[in-house]
Design an enzyme around this catalytic site. Structure first.
Site, PDB file in Angstrom:
ATOM      1  N   LEU A   1      67.187  -4.535  18.661  1.00 48.57           N
ATOM      2  CA  LEU A   1      67.959  -5.449  19.271  1.00 48.57           C
ATOM      3  C   LEU A   1      67.173  -6.360  20.029  1.00 48.57           C
ATOM      4  O   LEU A   1      67.485  -7.307  20.775  1.00 48.57           O
ATOM      5  CB  LEU A   1      68.865  -4.781  20.431  1.00 48.57           C
ATOM      6  CG  LEU A   1      69.718  -3.885  20.091  1.00 48.57           C
ATOM      7  CD1 LEU A   1      70.712  -3.143  21.040  1.00 48.57           C
ATOM      8  CD2 LEU A   1      70.811  -4.778  19.218  1.00 48.57           C
ATOM      9  N   ARG A   2      65.752  -6.197  19.691  1.00 51.04           N
ATOM     10  CA  ARG A   2      64.796  -7.105  20.435  1.00 51.04           C
ATOM     11  C   ARG A   2      65.039  -8.566  20.014  1.00 51.04           C
ATOM     12  O   ARG A   2      64.813  -9.564  20.922  1.00 51.04           O
ATOM     13  CB  ARG A   2      63.152  -6.866  20.226  1.00 51.04           C
ATOM     14  CG  ARG A   2      62.237  -7.734  20.832  1.00 51.04           C
ATOM     15  CD  ARG A   2      60.881  -7.215  20.680  1.00 51.04           C
ATOM     16  NE  ARG A   2      60.394  -5.964  21.409  1.00 51.04           N
ATOM     17  CZ  ARG A   2      60.490  -4.702  20.923  1.00 51.04           C
ATOM     18  NH1 ARG A   2      60.262  -4.461  19.617  1.00 51.04           N
ATOM     19  NH2 ARG A   2      59.920  -3.790  21.700  1.00 51.04           N
ATOM     20  N   ALA A   3      65.264  -8.790  18.833  1.00 51.85           N
ATOM     21  CA  ALA A   3      65.446 -10.220  18.426  1.00 51.85           C
ATOM     22  C   ALA A   3      66.846 -10.851  19.220  1.00 51.85           C
ATOM     23  O   ALA A   3      66.328 -11.995  19.950  1.00 51.85           O
ATOM     24  CB  ALA A   3      66.082 -10.375  16.950  1.00 51.85           C
TER      25      ALA A   3
END
Length: 342
Positions: free
Chosen positions: A245-247
């Protein structure tokens, strides 16, 4: 002070043909928690020039370079353990992270650095804090800086785990448009001939841009993300088949920084669209799609579906291949068999 140290930086507003890099650097300057900018490209594409130019726009103006052979102590700083035991006081010798606070930390050929140093760099760039621990003694200080890492793909790649931790990536290429090359070269020659005069010609633009960065920083925390903005970021990440989920988090931060820079009242889905390519460039695991194209399942789902279709049917044998027509050729010296009577 040496002549090199007193030489002014090339004006950020005078850069030619670097729109994507300029925007990425500005967004990271407005919100360093985006996590740094990774610049990929061949030699001679003004990577270091752009980073120095950004530092000149920031209030502190610090530009710190991390050499390839630097140790971890040189990067994070050291603690005097003897003084701590003798005087019960922590004596901290600042490292490059402390010197870069409020400015730009530039790492050339970041793909050639040891992974442990890259981890430390990215941790500090995202959190804005550096902690040094030795034998139960620790010291923490602020380290808010714009991390700019550059790499030449011909000299090796970063591991995917480290790539993902860079906030934004910009891929540069050698310009092959004759007119653009002339503009770049003319600007560089004019600067080299008289840096002070060249800088003075762009002073008003530089001052206005510096004020705009400061204003964007001031309103950043007041901008919030609506559900529509969250949904747009999620859709971009799903279509790119990214891991984790970093993007999404970086995309939302970058969109907010862009909205603040533009003086918008709120973050919009359009802001997400404008920053998506830079956030996904080094994370994408699926090819980009047209806006009107149907959504595509991630590669793992595609493989499962294809495998199931290939093995469907009760009469299919495992490993069976469909028959293929083979051209018949008459071999000399062989007598053909008579046809069977029906």
């Amino acid at each position: 002070m040496s002549a090199a140290a007193s030489r002014p930086a090339f004006p950020f507003t005078a850069l030619v043909g670097q729109a994507a890099l300029q925007r990425a650097l500005l967004l990271a300057a407005i919100d360093p928690a985006i996590g740094g900018v990774l610049v990929s490209g061949p030699r001679g594409t003004a990577k270091s020039t752009a980073a120095r130019a950004l530092a000149a726009l920031l209030p502190e103006g610090a530009f710190v370079t991390l050499p390839l052979g630097a140790s971890e102590d040189k990067l994070i700083g050291t603690l005097d353990l003897e003084a701590a035991l003798r005087e019960s006081a922590v004596r901290f010798a600042p490292g490059l992270l402390a010197r870069a606070h409020g400015g730009v930390l530039y790492v050339d050929e970041v793909n050639l650095l040891p992974d442990v140093l890259v981890d430390v760099l990215l941790d500090a760039a995202t959190s804005g804090i550096n902690t040094v621990e030795r034998d139960g003694i620790s010291h923490t200080h602020e380290a808010r800086f714009v991390l700019v890492g550059t790499m030449n793909p011909e000299e090796g790649e970063l591991r995917p785990q480290l790539l993902d931790r860079f906030g934004v990536m910009v891929e540069l290429a050698t310009p092959y448009d004759a007119a653009e090359r002339q503009r770049i070269v003319k600007a560089r020659l004019a600067f080299d001939a008289d840096p002070q005069a060249f800088g003075a010609a762009h002073e008003a633009e530089q001052r206005a841009l510096a004020l705009r960065i400061a204003a964007a920083r001031g309103v950043l925390d007041g901008l919030v993300w609506s559900d529509a903005v969250h949904e747009r970021a999620a859709r971009h990440s799903i279509e790119a088949a990214v891991d984790g989920l970093r993007a999404d988090l970086v995309m939302l931060r970058a969109a907010r920084a862009l909205a603040a820079f533009e003086g918008a009242d709120a973050v919009s889905p359009d802001h997400v669209d404008q920053v998506a390519d830079g956030v996904l460039a080094h994370r994408r695991r699926a090819p980009p799609q047209r806006p009107d194209a149907p959504s595509r399942a991630p590669p793992s789902a595609e493989r499962d579906r294809t495998h199931a279709e290939a093995n469907a049917g009760a009469d299919a044998d495992w490993g069976e291949l469909p028959p293929e027509p083979v051209a018949a050729a008459q071999v000399k010296g062989v007598i053909p068999l008579p046809a069977k009577k029906r």
